[in-house]
Structure formats: structure tokens, C-alpha cells
Scaffold this motif. Structure first.
Motif, PDB file in Angstrom:
ATOM      1  N   SER A   7      -4.988   6.861  -1.283  1.00  0.00           N
ATOM      2  CA  SER A   7      -4.356   7.352  -2.503  1.00  0.00           C
ATOM      3  C   SER A   7      -3.008   6.665  -2.661  1.00  0.00           C
ATOM      4  O   SER A   7      -2.494   6.067  -1.714  1.00  0.00           O
ATOM      5  N   GLY A   8      -2.454   6.761  -3.878  1.00  0.00           N
ATOM      6  CA  GLY A   8      -1.093   6.290  -4.099  1.00  0.00           C
ATOM      7  C   GLY A   8      -0.950   4.986  -4.849  1.00  0.00           C
ATOM      8  O   GLY A   8       0.171   4.538  -5.088  1.00  0.00           O
ATOM      9  N   GLY A   9      -2.037   4.361  -5.256  1.00  0.00           N
ATOM     10  CA  GLY A   9      -1.920   3.124  -6.002  1.00  0.00           C
ATOM     11  C   GLY A   9      -1.426   3.366  -7.415  1.00  0.00           C
ATOM     12  O   GLY A   9      -1.227   4.498  -7.843  1.00  0.00           O
ATOM     13  N   GLY A  10      -1.210   2.267  -8.147  1.00  0.00           N
ATOM     14  CA  GLY A  10      -0.763   2.403  -9.524  1.00  0.00           C
ATOM     15  C   GLY A  10      -0.142   1.122 -10.035  1.00  0.00           C
ATOM     16  O   GLY A  10      -0.270   0.060  -9.419  1.00  0.00           O
ATOM     17  N   LEU A  11       0.529   1.263 -11.175  1.00  0.00           N
ATOM     18  CA  LEU A  11       1.196   0.138 -11.824  1.00  0.00           C
ATOM     19  C   LEU A  11       2.695   0.230 -11.561  1.00  0.00           C
ATOM     20  O   LEU A  11       3.301   1.293 -11.747  1.00  0.00           O
ATOM     21  N   VAL A  12       3.283  -0.882 -11.142  1.00  0.00           N
ATOM     22  CA  VAL A  12       4.716  -0.898 -10.856  1.00  0.00           C
ATOM     23  C   VAL A  12       5.283  -2.244 -11.296  1.00  0.00           C
ATOM     24  O   VAL A  12       4.571  -3.256 -11.298  1.00  0.00           O
ATOM     25  N   GLN A  13       6.551  -2.246 -11.676  1.00  0.00           N
ATOM     26  CA  GLN A  13       7.198  -3.491 -12.083  1.00  0.00           C
ATOM     27  C   GLN A  13       7.601  -4.306 -10.845  1.00  0.00           C
ATOM     28  O   GLN A  13       7.801  -3.743  -9.766  1.00  0.00           O
ATOM     29  N   PRO A  14       7.727  -5.606 -11.010  1.00  0.00           N
ATOM     30  CA  PRO A  14       8.203  -6.430  -9.881  1.00  0.00           C
ATOM     31  C   PRO A  14       9.533  -5.905  -9.353  1.00  0.00           C
ATOM     32  O   PRO A  14      10.418  -5.519 -10.127  1.00  0.00           O
ATOM     33  N   GLY A  15       9.635  -5.872  -8.034  1.00  0.00           N
ATOM     34  CA  GLY A  15      10.816  -5.324  -7.390  1.00  0.00           C
ATOM     35  C   GLY A  15      10.728  -3.840  -7.100  1.00  0.00           C
ATOM     36  O   GLY A  15      11.581  -3.292  -6.391  1.00  0.00           O
ATOM     37  N   GLY A  16       9.710  -3.202  -7.621  1.00  0.00           N
ATOM     38  CA  GLY A  16       9.540  -1.764  -7.427  1.00  0.00           C
ATOM     39  C   GLY A  16       8.862  -1.425  -6.110  1.00  0.00           C
ATOM     40  O   GLY A  16       8.602  -2.296  -5.271  1.00  0.00           O
ATOM     41  N   SER A  17       8.588  -0.123  -5.941  1.00  0.00           N
ATOM     42  CA  SER A  17       8.020   0.380  -4.694  1.00  0.00           C
ATOM     43  C   SER A  17       6.821   1.278  -4.970  1.00  0.00           C
ATOM     44  O   SER A  17       6.741   1.930  -6.028  1.00  0.00           O
ATOM     45  N   LEU A  18       5.918   1.311  -4.018  1.00  0.00           N
ATOM     46  CA  LEU A  18       4.798   2.242  -4.026  1.00  0.00           C
ATOM     47  C   LEU A  18       4.521   2.653  -2.588  1.00  0.00           C
ATOM     48  O   LEU A  18       4.798   1.892  -1.648  1.00  0.00           O
ATOM     49  N   ARG A  19       3.954   3.840  -2.446  1.00  0.00           N
ATOM     50  CA  ARG A  19       3.569   4.314  -1.112  1.00  0.00           C
ATOM     51  C   ARG A  19       2.090   4.675  -1.152  1.00  0.00           C
ATOM     52  O   ARG A  19       1.676   5.536  -1.938  1.00  0.00           O
ATOM     53  N   LEU A  20       1.316   4.016  -0.303  1.00  0.00           N
ATOM     54  CA  LEU A  20      -0.108   4.306  -0.175  1.00  0.00           C
ATOM     55  C   LEU A  20      -0.330   5.202   1.040  1.00  0.00           C
ATOM     56  O   LEU A  20       0.381   5.084   2.039  1.00  0.00           O
ATOM     57  N   SER A  21      -1.322   6.063   0.927  1.00  0.00           N
ATOM     58  CA  SER A  21      -1.698   6.905   2.058  1.00  0.00           C
ATOM     59  C   SER A  21      -3.191   6.805   2.308  1.00  0.00           C
ATOM     60  O   SER A  21      -3.968   6.598   1.368  1.00  0.00           O
ATOM     61  N   CYS A  22      -3.562   6.979   3.571  1.00  0.00           N
ATOM     62  CA  CYS A  22      -4.975   6.965   3.957  1.00  0.00           C
ATOM     63  C   CYS A  22      -5.207   8.185   4.845  1.00  0.00           C
ATOM     64  O   CYS A  22      -4.594   8.295   5.915  1.00  0.00           O
ATOM     65  N   ALA A  23      -6.066   9.076   4.383  1.00  0.00           N
ATOM     66  CA  ALA A  23      -6.396  10.268   5.150  1.00  0.00           C
ATOM     67  C   ALA A  23      -7.699  10.037   5.897  1.00  0.00           C
ATOM     68  O   ALA A  23      -8.710   9.666   5.290  1.00  0.00           O
ATOM     69  N   ALA A  24      -7.655  10.261   7.199  1.00  0.00           N
ATOM     70  CA  ALA A  24      -8.840  10.088   8.037  1.00  0.00           C
ATOM     71  C   ALA A  24      -9.400  11.450   8.433  1.00  0.00           C
ATOM     72  O   ALA A  24      -8.646  12.346   8.809  1.00  0.00           O
ATOM     73  N   SER A  25     -10.700  11.601   8.319  1.00  0.00           N
ATOM     74  CA  SER A  25     -11.349  12.847   8.734  1.00  0.00           C
ATOM     75  C   SER A  25     -12.637  12.496   9.473  1.00  0.00           C
ATOM     76  O   SER A  25     -13.183  11.417   9.324  1.00  0.00           O
ATOM     77  N   GLY A  26     -13.094  13.477  10.249  1.00  0.00           N
ATOM     78  CA  GLY A  26     -14.289  13.227  11.034  1.00  0.00           C
ATOM     79  C   GLY A  26     -13.935  12.691  12.406  1.00  0.00           C
ATOM     80  O   GLY A  26     -12.781  12.655  12.810  1.00  0.00           O
TER      81      GLY A  26
END
Length: 122
Positions: A7-26
Motif C-alpha cells: 500500500s501507499g503508492g500514488g502520484l507525487v511531484q519530483p522532489g516529493g516523498s512517498l511511503r510504501l508499506s508491505c504487510a506480511a501474513s501467514g
């Protein structure tokens, strides 16, 4: 059965920031490390970053060193990728992967999340 959900993707301008997460189960079994990869149409999936669940053995692709940071939360069973100073060439679908290390290198498994789109554009 091990499942990974990004989760956490999206559209961002150059120089910006994003945080992705990955949830593991099982059952994680022998997959004691997690990695992030990315892929653009027509190209192979490329390594971005990886770390062991213990918090050690952190690796980055040269193209993201100093800009991306991988981290984990063992209580929540999540691995995150903080992406700063994003560039248009970072645009891709990002995937998390469960894997292991062999001879110091991350070895990916066939367990992948569904992917999350990151678009860096003005």
C-alpha cells in the motif's frame, strides 16, 4: 500460505516523498528477509532494497541510495520503504517480496505482493 499486500503508492511531484508499506501474513517459514522491487513496462523487475526481519543486512540499489530507506515493524509484520527526493525515473510499479540472503546477496522467492503504482510527475 504467505501473503504480501502493498500500500501507499500514488502520484507525487519530483522532489516529493512517498511511503510504501508491505504487510506480511501467514507462515513466513524460511523467508527471513524482505525486499522491494520495481518494474516498468517492457523491462525486467529490478531490485530496490532489502533487509532481514532482524533489522540487519540492509541493501540498496545504487540508484536509490541516500534517498530511500527500508525499515520494518516486527510487531505489525510490515516492511516499509520511505522514498524521498523522488525523480521521474522512479516511476514504476513497486512490489514487495519475501526472500533470504545467500552469500551476502538478497535472493528473491516466488512470493510477491500485488504491486502498487508510484508515479513521479509534475
Amino acid at each position: 500460505q504467505l501473503q504480501l499486500v502493498e500500500s501507499g503508492g500514488g502520484l507525487v511531484q519530483p522532489g516529493g516523498s512517498l511511503r510504501l508499506s508491505c504487510a506480511a501474513s501467514g507462515f513466513t517459514g524460511d523467508y527471513y528477509a524482505m525486499g522491494w522491487f520495481r518494474q516498468v513496462p517492457g523491462k525486467e523487475r529490478e531490485f530496490v532494497a532489502a533487509m532481514a526481519w532482524s533489522g540487519g543486512s540492509i541493501k540498496y540499489a545504487d540508484s536509490v541510495k541516500g534517498r530511500f530507506t527500508i525499515s520494518r515493524d516486527n510487531v505489525k509484520n510490515t516492511v516499509s520503504l520511505q522514498m524521498n527526493s523522488l525523480k521521474p525515473e522512479d516511476t514504476a510499479v513497486y512490489y514487495c517480496n519475501a526472500g533470504r540472503y545467500k552469500s551476502g546477496s538478497y535472493v528473491r522467492s516466488d512470493y510477491w505482493g500485488q504491486g502498487t503504482q508510484v508515479t513521479v510527475s509534475s
